[in-house]
Write an enzyme that holds these catalytic residues in place. Structure first.
Site: not given
Ligand code: C5P
Length: 311
Positions: A15, A107, A110-112, A114-116, A149
């Site tokens: 994404k 990758p 990367a903010g893409l 992928g894992g999600s 995500d």
């Molecule tokens: O939900 P996820 O495990 O992908 O989030 C990773 C980290 O990003 C969280 O531990 C949190 O520090 C931060 N995060 C946040 N606010 C969000 C989503 C993620 O602070 N809305």
């Protein structure tokens, strides 16, 4: 007669965030956000095969040779486990198991997403392969527990995410748009990026998402490009000046717009057509670890199970 075990090969799409407005940190440690998320054609592939032995067998190959955990810490493994657990809570007994092979092209860090996306694809696939009939609500609950995500990737397409990312509103499909995605050597941890944002008082207007939603509803391409923004750009570019440079380089190479993907470190540039996307990508190939052209996808195109038949 020997019959092949039922298996499913699915694509887990990446994404980009067309907008990413981040609000303040909440009592639970997460940040409130508003983001228009968009599925793109860059994807990983998961092959799931039923086996007699109960449990989950997991293997992973990253096409770029990078290190991706091939064990129970991988989000796709955890997603499969969570589907089995949800089924067992609903009283559905399963006496067989599954092997999952994940082929990584997206990758990491990367903010893409992928894992999600792998996790959402694994949830949907296990549900389908074992006929678990988990409800939409159960799948969404499992997805949200795996990561902020993950729920988006259950449906993909174009959608606004609110809350910590798990409250989704479907939007009309974005008209197809060609992209160039470049991931530099730097990687950005999502948690770190949110902490950096806390120190930024002067964030983007926070109205970007509302404007983008309106542009999508009226299918106004020019405004869609103009309203794209990402609150993470300021702190991430400050810390990684090379990413700010990559942003400018994408524009100089002919991208109409360029933005950070999620909390980075990949950037995407938009291109008028496929040929232009390939020309722009050629400027970066060989100089950055990941360079890909991709296209935005409709909801129907980004369904992980779409077009995949049980074999
Ligand atoms: O939900 P996820 O495990 O992908 O989030 C990773 C980290 O990003 C969280 O531990 C949190 O520090 C931060 N995060 C946040 N606010 C969000 C989503 C993620 O602070 N809305």
């Amino acid at each position: 007669m020997l019959t092949a075990p039922p298996s499913l090969k699915v694509r887990a799409f990446a994404k980009i965030n067309l907008t990413l407005d981040v609000f303040s940190r909440r009592a639970d440690g997460y940040h409130g956000l508003a983001s228009v998320m968009q599925a793109i054609s860059l994807h990983d592939t998961l092959t799931l095969t039923r086996r007699e032995e109960p449990g989950i067998g997991f293997t992973c190959a990253a096409l770029d040779g990078s290190d991706v955990p091939a064990d129970e810490t991988n989000l796709a493994y955890r997603a499969a486990l969570s589907a089995f657990q949800a089924a067992s809570e609903a009283g559905v007994g399963i006496d067989s198991g599954v092997t999952i092979h994940l082929e990584k092209r997206i990758p990491s860090q990367a903010g893409l997403g992928g894992g999600s996306s792998d996790a959402a694809a694994a949830l949907l696939s296990v549900n389908s392969l074992f006929g678990l009939k988990l409800s939409v609500e159960t799948l969404h609950r499992c997805a949200a527990a795996l990561g902020s995500d993950v729920p988006f990737f259950l449906t993909g397409g174009t959608a606004t995410a609110r809350g910590r990312g798990e409250n989704l509103t479907a939007l009309p499909d974005m008209p197809p748009c060609w992209l160039v995605v470049v991931k530099p050597e730097e990687s950005v941890s999502t948690g770190w990026a949110y902490t950096q944002l806390d120190a930024v008082v002067d964030r983007a207007s926070h109205r970007a998402t509302k404007r983008m939603e309106e542009a999508l509803r009226t299918q106004d391409n020019e405004r869609m490009l103009a309203f794209a923004s990402n609150d993470f750009e300021l702190p991430v570019f400050m810390h990684f000046p090379r990413l700010a440079w990559l942003h400018d380089e994408l524009r100089m190479a002919g991208a109409l717009t360029a933005h950070l993907c999620g909390s980075g470190s990949a950037l995407y540039g938009t291109a008028p057509d496929e040929a232009a996307a390939r020309r722009i990508a050629a400027h970066f190939t060989g100089r950055y670890p990941h360079v890909a052209t991709a296209r935005t996808l409709s909801r129907a195109e980004s369904d992980p199970l779409g077009g995949n038949e049980l074999s």
